[in-house]
Every structure is written in C-alpha cells, then in structure tokens.
Design a protein around this motif. Structure first.
Motif, PDB file in Angstrom:
ATOM      1  N   LEU A 218      20.426   6.443  16.031  1.00 23.28           N
ATOM      2  CA  LEU A 218      21.247   6.486  14.815  1.00 23.28           C
ATOM      3  C   LEU A 218      21.810   7.879  14.596  1.00 23.28           C
ATOM      4  O   LEU A 218      22.983   8.037  14.227  1.00 23.28           O
ATOM      5  CB  LEU A 218      20.425   6.055  13.603  1.00 23.28           C
ATOM      6  CG  LEU A 218      19.958   4.605  13.561  1.00 23.28           C
ATOM      7  CD1 LEU A 218      19.086   4.368  12.335  1.00 23.28           C
ATOM      8  CD2 LEU A 218      21.138   3.650  13.557  1.00 23.28           C
ATOM      9  N   LEU A 219      20.973   8.886  14.808  1.00 27.23           N
ATOM     10  CA  LEU A 219      21.425  10.266  14.622  1.00 27.23           C
ATOM     11  C   LEU A 219      22.541  10.611  15.600  1.00 27.23           C
ATOM     12  O   LEU A 219      23.588  11.135  15.198  1.00 27.23           O
ATOM     13  CB  LEU A 219      20.241  11.217  14.804  1.00 27.23           C
ATOM     14  CG  LEU A 219      20.581  12.710  14.807  1.00 27.23           C
ATOM     15  CD1 LEU A 219      21.189  13.122  13.479  1.00 27.23           C
ATOM     16  CD2 LEU A 219      19.341  13.534  15.123  1.00 27.23           C
ATOM     17  N   ARG A 220      22.336  10.335  16.883  1.00 27.21           N
ATOM     18  CA  ARG A 220      23.354  10.707  17.873  1.00 27.21           C
ATOM     19  C   ARG A 220      24.632   9.908  17.672  1.00 27.21           C
ATOM     20  O   ARG A 220      25.743  10.446  17.801  1.00 27.21           O
ATOM     21  CB  ARG A 220      22.812  10.492  19.297  1.00 27.21           C
ATOM     22  CG  ARG A 220      23.700  11.095  20.389  1.00 27.21           C
ATOM     23  CD  ARG A 220      23.915  12.577  20.156  1.00 27.21           C
ATOM     24  NE  ARG A 220      24.540  13.246  21.302  1.00 27.21           N
ATOM     25  CZ  ARG A 220      24.817  14.534  21.321  1.00 27.21           C
ATOM     26  NH1 ARG A 220      24.530  15.294  20.281  1.00 27.21           N
ATOM     27  NH2 ARG A 220      25.379  15.078  22.402  1.00 27.21           N
ATOM     28  N   HIS A 221      24.498   8.626  17.362  1.00 27.62           N
ATOM     29  CA  HIS A 221      25.667   7.793  17.140  1.00 27.62           C
ATOM     30  C   HIS A 221      26.497   8.330  15.976  1.00 27.62           C
ATOM     31  O   HIS A 221      27.722   8.471  16.079  1.00 27.62           O
ATOM     32  CB  HIS A 221      25.231   6.348  16.868  1.00 27.62           C
ATOM     33  CG  HIS A 221      26.354   5.403  16.653  1.00 27.62           C
ATOM     34  ND1 HIS A 221      26.808   5.045  15.395  1.00 27.62           N
ATOM     35  CD2 HIS A 221      27.148   4.729  17.524  1.00 27.62           C
ATOM     36  CE1 HIS A 221      27.803   4.200  15.508  1.00 27.62           C
ATOM     37  NE2 HIS A 221      28.035   3.993  16.780  1.00 27.62           N
ATOM     38  N   ALA A 222      25.846   8.650  14.862  1.00 28.13           N
ATOM     39  CA  ALA A 222      26.568   9.171  13.701  1.00 28.13           C
ATOM     40  C   ALA A 222      27.170  10.537  14.014  1.00 28.13           C
ATOM     41  O   ALA A 222      28.318  10.825  13.644  1.00 28.13           O
ATOM     42  CB  ALA A 222      25.631   9.262  12.501  1.00 28.13           C
ATOM     43  N   ALA A 223      26.407  11.393  14.702  1.00 25.76           N
ATOM     44  CA  ALA A 223      26.879  12.741  14.999  1.00 25.76           C
ATOM     45  C   ALA A 223      28.113  12.726  15.892  1.00 25.76           C
ATOM     46  O   ALA A 223      29.098  13.428  15.629  1.00 25.76           O
ATOM     47  CB  ALA A 223      25.755  13.548  15.658  1.00 25.76           C
ATOM     48  N   VAL A 224      28.070  11.934  16.957  1.00 29.54           N
ATOM     49  CA  VAL A 224      29.195  11.882  17.891  1.00 29.54           C
ATOM     50  C   VAL A 224      30.443  11.324  17.211  1.00 29.54           C
ATOM     51  O   VAL A 224      31.555  11.851  17.395  1.00 29.54           O
ATOM     52  CB  VAL A 224      28.817  11.045  19.132  1.00 29.54           C
ATOM     53  CG1 VAL A 224      30.044  10.746  19.979  1.00 29.54           C
ATOM     54  CG2 VAL A 224      27.764  11.778  19.962  1.00 29.54           C
ATOM     55  N   HIS A 225      30.271  10.273  16.405  1.00 29.79           N
ATOM     56  CA  HIS A 225      31.428   9.715  15.700  1.00 29.79           C
ATOM     57  C   HIS A 225      31.972  10.709  14.676  1.00 29.79           C
ATOM     58  O   HIS A 225      33.182  10.804  14.478  1.00 29.79           O
ATOM     59  CB  HIS A 225      31.047   8.401  15.021  1.00 29.79           C
ATOM     60  CG  HIS A 225      31.167   7.215  15.923  1.00 29.79           C
ATOM     61  ND1 HIS A 225      32.289   6.428  15.980  1.00 29.79           N
ATOM     62  CD2 HIS A 225      30.309   6.696  16.832  1.00 29.79           C
ATOM     63  CE1 HIS A 225      32.130   5.465  16.872  1.00 29.79           C
ATOM     64  NE2 HIS A 225      30.923   5.613  17.402  1.00 29.79           N
ATOM     65  N   PHE A 226      31.083  11.441  14.020  1.00 33.08           N
ATOM     66  CA  PHE A 226      31.531  12.448  13.053  1.00 33.08           C
ATOM     67  C   PHE A 226      32.364  13.510  13.742  1.00 33.08           C
ATOM     68  O   PHE A 226      33.421  13.907  13.242  1.00 33.08           O
ATOM     69  CB  PHE A 226      30.321  13.089  12.380  1.00 33.08           C
ATOM     70  CG  PHE A 226      30.674  14.190  11.416  1.00 33.08           C
ATOM     71  CD1 PHE A 226      31.233  13.904  10.184  1.00 33.08           C
ATOM     72  CD2 PHE A 226      30.450  15.521  11.757  1.00 33.08           C
ATOM     73  CE1 PHE A 226      31.564  14.928   9.292  1.00 33.08           C
ATOM     74  CE2 PHE A 226      30.776  16.548  10.883  1.00 33.08           C
ATOM     75  CZ  PHE A 226      31.334  16.251   9.649  1.00 33.08           C
ATOM     76  N   GLY A 263      22.048  20.280  20.256  1.00 30.21           N
ATOM     77  CA  GLY A 263      22.934  21.085  19.424  1.00 30.21           C
ATOM     78  C   GLY A 263      23.315  20.452  18.107  1.00 30.21           C
ATOM     79  O   GLY A 263      24.311  20.863  17.492  1.00 30.21           O
ATOM     80  N   MET A 264      22.551  19.455  17.626  1.00 34.53           N
ATOM     81  CA  MET A 264      22.946  18.756  16.398  1.00 34.53           C
ATOM     82  C   MET A 264      21.949  18.938  15.252  1.00 34.53           C
ATOM     83  O   MET A 264      21.920  18.127  14.324  1.00 34.53           O
ATOM     84  CB  MET A 264      23.169  17.264  16.672  1.00 34.53           C
ATOM     85  CG  MET A 264      22.005  16.535  17.275  1.00 34.53           C
ATOM     86  SD  MET A 264      22.382  14.772  17.573  1.00 34.53           S
ATOM     87  CE  MET A 264      20.870  14.278  18.430  1.00 34.53           C
ATOM     88  N   THR A 265      21.181  20.033  15.279  1.00 31.54           N
ATOM     89  CA  THR A 265      20.225  20.284  14.205  1.00 31.54           C
ATOM     90  C   THR A 265      20.920  20.451  12.865  1.00 31.54           C
ATOM     91  O   THR A 265      20.452  19.934  11.841  1.00 31.54           O
ATOM     92  CB  THR A 265      19.387  21.541  14.515  1.00 31.54           C
ATOM     93  OG1 THR A 265      18.805  21.408  15.807  1.00 31.54           O
ATOM     94  CG2 THR A 265      18.292  21.727  13.485  1.00 31.54           C
ATOM     95  N   GLU A 266      22.028  21.183  12.857  1.00 29.21           N
ATOM     96  CA  GLU A 266      22.735  21.396  11.586  1.00 29.21           C
ATOM     97  C   GLU A 266      23.262  20.081  11.026  1.00 29.21           C
ATOM     98  O   GLU A 266      23.228  19.855   9.812  1.00 29.21           O
ATOM     99  CB  GLU A 266      23.876  22.393  11.781  1.00 29.21           C
ATOM    100  CG  GLU A 266      23.411  23.825  11.981  1.00 29.21           C
ATOM    101  CD  GLU A 266      24.579  24.781  12.130  1.00 29.21           C
ATOM    102  OE1 GLU A 266      24.796  25.604  11.222  1.00 29.21           O
ATOM    103  OE2 GLU A 266      25.288  24.703  13.155  1.00 29.21           O
TER     104      GLU A 266
END
Length: 363
Positions: A218-226, A263-266
């Motif tokens: 869920l995190l990676r999916h949302a991050a990449v789409h964002f 690289g998606m901690t922020e």
C-alpha cells in the motif's frame, strides 16, 4: 485549505469514528458550498464515505434535496459495482481452485473490509496474486473462458471477466523503472510467500495479504502514484483504515527500514501525519513518525489540488510531451519517494517504455 476541504474532512472523520464532532462547521452551509464539498469528494474518490458522514448531521444541516438525491444515486452505483466485483472475485477464485491454484486479492477488496461500510469503498479493477503461477493461470483463462490476456502491461497481465478488469500480478512493482523497485520486489516476494488470513467471498475462500505485505505494498503503490501522477484522499483513507485495524501487527521497524532503503521515508511520515491530523488516527498507532509541518502541508495541498492537472491528450508525440511536462512538474515529489537520482530514474523509465512501447500511452 478551502472550506469545502475542511468540511469534507469533517464528514470523513465522522464516518471513520462513528460520530460527528464538528457539526458547527456545517452551520450556514449554502448550496454553493455543498456543491463544492460534493465535487471535491467525487474527485478525491471518497464520495460514498462523505455520504456516510452526512448521516451524522441533523436534518437542518443537510445539503439541498436535489444534491442529496444525486449523491444517493451515485452511492447506489458504487454499491452495485462492488457487488459485481464480489461476484467476479468468487467466480475467479472458484475457477482457480478447480485447478489447484490459490488466489490472493490485493488492495481493493481486502481493504474494503476495514471500512465502516465495505460496499462504499470504490475500486475499478481487481488485483490478484497467484503465488508465482500467473503464466499457467493466464493460459487456463484464455483456453477455458476465451478471455484475451494482455501481456503488455507493467508488472502484471490483464484480462476482462464480466466487464471487470483483472490485473494478474507477476511482480508487485515495476522493476524496470527504478532500482529501488527491484530491491523492494525481493521483499514483496518474501512476504507474499506467507499469505494472511483467508476470507469467504460469496462462499469461496480467497487469501488476503499479510499485514507486512499489505503495509509495504500500500505504501509503495501510493508513493509511486503520488510521484508519477497524484493520489486522492481515497488512498489516504485506505492507509488510515488499514493502520487503524492492523497497526499492532505491523513490524514498523522493518517497514521504516524498507522505506529508508527505497527513499520514501518522508512520504511515509507525511502520510501518517495527514491521517493523524485530518482523519483522527491515534498517533500511538504510527510509532517512529517524524514530523515536518511544511512538507506535510505541501503533500496535502498537492493531493487536494495537484500542480499538474492537465488532461492526457491523444497522439504519440503529444502524449510524450504531456508526460515529460508532468514528470518535470512533479520532480519535487520524486525526492520524497525514490532514492535514485532524477536523471537516472528518467533514463530507466524511458528504457522501460522502449521495451514495452504499448505502455507509453498509459497513464
């Protein structure tokens, strides 16, 4: 934040927590403001959740009758689509079971079970994981059901069952576009080897992801789409309901380690902070969150009103120019989602499109 957004968040909090704590926000709401709330909820993919929140308002604070009727009709359509997709999930799982192929449902349906009203969580397609047996399963679908299988998509194949698109994943992320995706994919496969609980869908058992797989996916999916396009409040609520129900079964240390490596901690911190501040998530549910008020505000503003909102054109050259402009506008988002350099990621992305030219026209 606009008043429409402020009121929408109040409706969403009421839905998620079963009470309306901000009724005064709806005093003297005129037809124009209600239309703005409705339009924003629709654009953000949370129309049905906002409708549920309306039910906690007294009659005197409700929107105009005509808008309420329009709202109700559209929520009814969301419910009908949900019931159709339930039938398709059951049909597909039953078919695979006949061939001794286990099926896991990703994202949409499993997340809906965490919502106060599952039928009100809209989703367009059905994502499945078949534990490495995707090629065999696609051949069976094509042979026995006559369903054409599209093999040109990124990290999954697609086919249509009863008007519903199925995304049959062979990878969880596109490993060609970013080196961090390739590293994460190894974790995804490791987590996916051990499924979560089994649930009955129309009497047929399907697997759900484990909490750790769900959290990272869920995190990676949302991050990449964002980073690539944008996300809506639907993605934020997905994260909220998942964390609210499963936070004590998530290995947060492992999740943050994976986020740091990619690289998606922020982005993860911002997502958690928005859920806490605007949706009422208990801060204790997200251990390890580090606050950055300016970045959180920028991320939320981008979700509600994206800087690049042009519609995709037709024609190959126009699409390429459109995607280049979007990529350049969104470059600040790349920094909080990926740890690769912008130039390096651009080269890998171009190469990935050249390997699959059909993907150039996709979003």
């Amino acid at each position: 934040m606009t008043r429409a957004a402020e009121n929408l968040f109040a409706l969403l909090r009421a839905t998620l927590h079963g009470r309306m704590d901000d009724a005064t926000l709806f005093e003297n709401c005129d037809a124009g403001l209600w239309r703005g709330i409705y339009d924003l909820s629709s654009a953000q993919g949370v129309l049905a959740q906002a409708w549920d929140g309306l039910q906690f308002l007294p009659e005197t604070m409700q929107p105009p009758k005509g808008l309420r009727l329009q709202w109700a009709v559209n929520v009814d359509q969301i419910e009908k689509v949900y019931r159709l997709q339930e039938k398709v999930i059951a049909k597909l799982a039953s078919f695979y079971r006949e061939h001794a192929i286990p099926m896991m449902v990703l994202k949409g349906y499993g997340l809906s079970l965490f919502y106060p009203v599952p039928e009100h969580r809209p989703y367009g397609d059905i994502d499945i994981w078949l534990f490495g047996r995707q090629p065999e399963a696609d051949k069976l679908v094509a042979k026995e059901w006559g369903a054409p299988v599209d093999v040109h998509k990124e990290h999954h194949t697609t086919f249509d069952i009863d008007g519903v698109m199925i995304e049959n994943h062979y990878d969880f992320v596109n490993t060609l576009t970013h080196a961090s995706n390739a590293r994460l994919e190894r974790l995804f496969k490791q987590y996916a080897a051990q499924p979560g609980e089994s649930v009955a869908v129309a009497g047929v058992a399907v697997y759900l992801p484990s909490e750790q797989l769900n959290a990272l996916f869920l995190l990676r999916h949302a991050a990449v789409h964002f980073a690539a396009i944008n996300i809506g409040l639907r993605h934020v609520i997905d994260w909220h309901v998942f964390v609210a129900h499963c936070h004590d079964r998530i290995d947060w240390e492992a999740l943050y380690a994976a986020a740091r490596d990619a690289g998606m901690t922020e982005f993860l911190n911002c997502l958690n902070a928005i859920c806490v501040d605007y949706l009422g998530l208990d801060p204790a549910a997200v251990p390890g969150m580090v606050r950055n008020a300016d970045l959180e505000e920028r991320v939320l503003d981008e979700i509600l009103s994206p800087a690049f909102s042009d519609r995709a054109p037709s024609g190959l050259l126009r699409v390429v120019w459109f995607k280049t402009r979007r990529w350049w506008t969104n470059r600040w988002k790349h920094r909080i989602v990926f740890n690769e350099s912008l130039a390096g990621a651009f080269v890998r992305s171009v190469w990935a499109h050249l390997k699959r030219p059909q993907s150039i026209g996709a979003n």
